[in-house]
Motif scaffolding. Structure first.
Motif, PDB file in Angstrom:
ATOM      1  N   THR A 182      18.924 -10.254  15.983  1.00 53.55           N
ATOM      2  CA  THR A 182      18.071  -9.082  16.185  1.00 53.55           C
ATOM      3  C   THR A 182      18.808  -8.026  17.003  1.00 53.55           C
ATOM      4  OG1 THR A 182      16.121 -10.520  16.147  1.00 53.55           O
ATOM      5  CG2 THR A 182      15.851  -8.315  17.057  1.00 53.55           C
ATOM      6  N   THR A 262      20.286  -1.617  11.235  1.00 52.46           N
ATOM      7  CA  THR A 262      20.281  -2.703  12.200  1.00 52.46           C
ATOM      8  C   THR A 262      19.155  -3.674  11.864  1.00 52.46           C
ATOM      9  OG1 THR A 262      18.875  -1.434  13.705  1.00 52.46           O
ATOM     10  CG2 THR A 262      21.265  -1.289  14.037  1.00 52.46           C
ATOM     11  N   LYS A 264      15.972  -5.314  12.521  1.00 49.17           N
ATOM     12  CA  LYS A 264      14.795  -5.055  13.340  1.00 49.17           C
ATOM     13  C   LYS A 264      14.150  -6.351  13.805  1.00 49.17           C
ATOM     14  CE  LYS A 264      11.384  -2.589  15.060  1.00 49.17           C
ATOM     15  NZ  LYS A 264      11.567  -1.674  16.225  1.00 49.17           N
ATOM     16  N   SER A 265      13.981  -7.300  12.889  1.00 48.19           N
ATOM     17  CA  SER A 265      13.368  -8.583  13.237  1.00 48.19           C
ATOM     18  C   SER A 265      13.818  -9.640  12.243  1.00 48.19           C
ATOM     19  CB  SER A 265      11.834  -8.495  13.255  1.00 48.19           C
ATOM     20  OG  SER A 265      11.344  -8.220  11.947  1.00 48.19           O
ATOM     21  N   GLN A 282      13.940  -7.860   8.340  1.00 44.19           N
ATOM     22  CA  GLN A 282      13.579  -6.447   8.338  1.00 44.19           C
ATOM     23  C   GLN A 282      14.747  -5.615   8.863  1.00 44.19           C
ATOM     24  OE1 GLN A 282       9.993  -6.000  10.644  1.00 44.19           O
ATOM     25  NE2 GLN A 282       8.666  -6.773   9.001  1.00 44.19           N
ATOM     26  N   ALA A 284      16.172  -1.706   9.948  1.00 42.76           N
ATOM     27  CA  ALA A 284      15.710  -0.430  10.499  1.00 42.76           C
ATOM     28  C   ALA A 284      16.891   0.525  10.599  1.00 42.76           C
ATOM     29  CB  ALA A 284      15.065  -0.634  11.861  1.00 42.76           C
ATOM     30  N   LYS A 288      14.890   3.337  14.573  1.00 38.23           N
ATOM     31  CA  LYS A 288      14.139   2.079  14.645  1.00 38.23           C
ATOM     32  C   LYS A 288      12.945   2.054  13.688  1.00 38.23           C
ATOM     33  CE  LYS A 288      15.453   1.154  19.438  1.00 38.23           C
ATOM     34  NZ  LYS A 288      14.974   0.818  20.798  1.00 38.23           N
ATOM     35  N   ARG A 289      13.040   2.827  12.629  1.00 32.45           N
ATOM     36  CA  ARG A 289      12.001   2.816  11.605  1.00 32.45           C
ATOM     37  C   ARG A 289      12.403   1.826  10.521  1.00 32.45           C
ATOM     38  NH1 ARG A 289      11.557   5.516   6.796  1.00 32.45           N
ATOM     39  NH2 ARG A 289      13.479   6.654   7.316  1.00 32.45           N
ATOM     40  N   ILE A 290      11.475   0.957  10.121  1.00 28.52           N
ATOM     41  CA  ILE A 290      11.759  -0.081   9.139  1.00 28.52           C
ATOM     42  C   ILE A 290      12.018   0.568   7.784  1.00 28.52           C
ATOM     43  CG2 ILE A 290      10.839  -2.093   7.943  1.00 28.52           C
ATOM     44  CD1 ILE A 290       9.251  -2.755  10.423  1.00 28.52           C
ATOM     45  N   GLU A 293      12.727  -4.529   3.722  1.00 31.27           N
ATOM     46  CA  GLU A 293      12.347  -5.877   4.130  1.00 31.27           C
ATOM     47  C   GLU A 293      12.746  -6.842   3.025  1.00 31.27           C
ATOM     48  OE1 GLU A 293       8.526  -6.948   6.255  1.00 31.27           O
ATOM     49  OE2 GLU A 293       8.136  -7.807   4.269  1.00 31.27           O
TER      50      GLU A 293
END
Length: 351
Positions: A182, A262, A264-265, A282, A284, A288-290, A293
């Protein structure tokens, strides 16, 4: 400590003119003029103050006796005595440092940090744990360790072949926590066909701390303003990189990205039937916007390889699998051609 308190005699009803008896308390059977609790607390407080004043007086007297100048040393800084050893002694001590204690040894003082940053230290660490019976890669053999560039990274990688505690650490960490990915940047992704399914690989890299030794080395190797980059022991293009490998039974299409993303999760749960896993990844962008996925079902195994893991260099098809010397035997070239077939690998580059 016993304290003698003198109380001046006063009227008959005064509570300070006599000692307390059992009849002065609440559950007494006799009805007598009992002293109020406020007076009792006042007497106890006065006795406590006298005890503290006597202790302060004794402490001040002791300090004055110890101080020849007769002044109090309460606010004076305490002098610390230490030994400043020469760097030659630290070099001798470093020959007995275990590989897992290198970081602790470097934090002792500035001279130990200077010892760890020397080529002599890493050459000795490699020779001390070198084992001829271990099959090392060609670029980790003793004849390739004479080069200064990347000496630290090659020594660390060789220790995971020859040093038994590090080998056991790799074997024990087969199920490394994959949630460490992450926040890492995605460099590129690819997938390969295996005997029992498909391997989906993601090469990730963490951002180097500005001003750190790794960041300075990366900037030196990128700019190449002088010939010092050829003598940079900390040169390591794989510093901070990891490879996430997800093994599934079915084939999935990997999307192509045209921007730096990057992780995200990362979520790993049990799939239906409780026999396999379900992995959700996920991605981003810089805000930091997804953006995307990816879901992999069913997943049989998830592995996370760090740059010092021997399997890391077997999985990455973009790493140049050649020794550090310019001349390369013909047998080594034939062996590399047999081990790596570009037709069996499909990868997607990230801009």
């Amino acid at each position: 400590m016993s304290v003698c308190v003198k109380v001046k005699n006063s009227n008959r009803g005064s509570t300070n003119s006599r000692d307390f008896s059992i009849y002065d308390f609440a559950h007494s059977g006799q009805s007598k003029a009992r002293a109020p609790k406020s007076n009792v607390l006042a007497v106890n407080a006065s006795e406590t103050d006298e005890v503290l004043d006597e202790e302060r007086l004794s402490t001040t007297t002791t300090q004055r006796r110890n101080d020849p100048s007769g002044m109090e040393t309460a606010g004076a800084p305490e002098e610390v005595t230490y030994c400043d050893y020469t760097i030659d002694i630290w070099f001798l001590i470093s020959e007995h440092v275990r590989p897992e204690d290198v970081g602790r040894f470097a934090l002792i003082c500035r001279k130990t940090a200077e010892v760890v940053q020397s080529a002599k230290f890493w050459h000795h660490l490699y020779r001390k744990h070198y084992d001829r019976n271990v099959d090392l890669p060609r670029w980790l053999q003793p004849d390739c360790m004479v080069l200064m560039k990347g000496l630290r990274a090659r020594t660390v990688r060789a220790l995971y072949y020859t040093y038994q505690p590090f080998v056991n650490r790799i074997a024990a960490s087969a199920f490394t926590d994959p949630h460490r990915v992450t926040g890492r940047q995605l460099i590129f992704s690819w997938y390969t066909k295996c005997k029992s399914g498909w391997n989906y690989c993601f090469k990730l890299k963490t951002r180097l701390i500005p001003g750190s030794r790794a960041a300075q080395s990366a900037r030196m190797q990128e700019q190449r303003e002088s010939l010092e980059y050829l003598r940079d022991m900390y040169a390591n293009p794989e510093e901070g990189c990891q490879i996430l490998i997800i093994t599934t039974n079915t084939m999935h299409l990997l999307p192509q990205y045209h921007e730096q993303l990057t992780v995200k999760s990362f979520t790993q749960t049990l799939a239906q039937g409780f026999t396999n896993y379900k992995v959700r990844l996920q991605m981003a962008d810089y805000s930091k916007r997804i953006v995307d996925e990816m879901v992999f079902v069913p997943v049989r195994r998830v592995r996370l390889l760090d740059w010092w893991n021997p399997e890391y260099y077997r999985e990455d098809p973009t790493i140049e699998k050649k020794p550090a010397v310019e001349e390369e035997p013909d047998e080594f070239q034939q062996q590399q051609q047999l081990e790596f077939d570009p037709n069996d690998v499909y990868w997607h580059w990230e801009d």
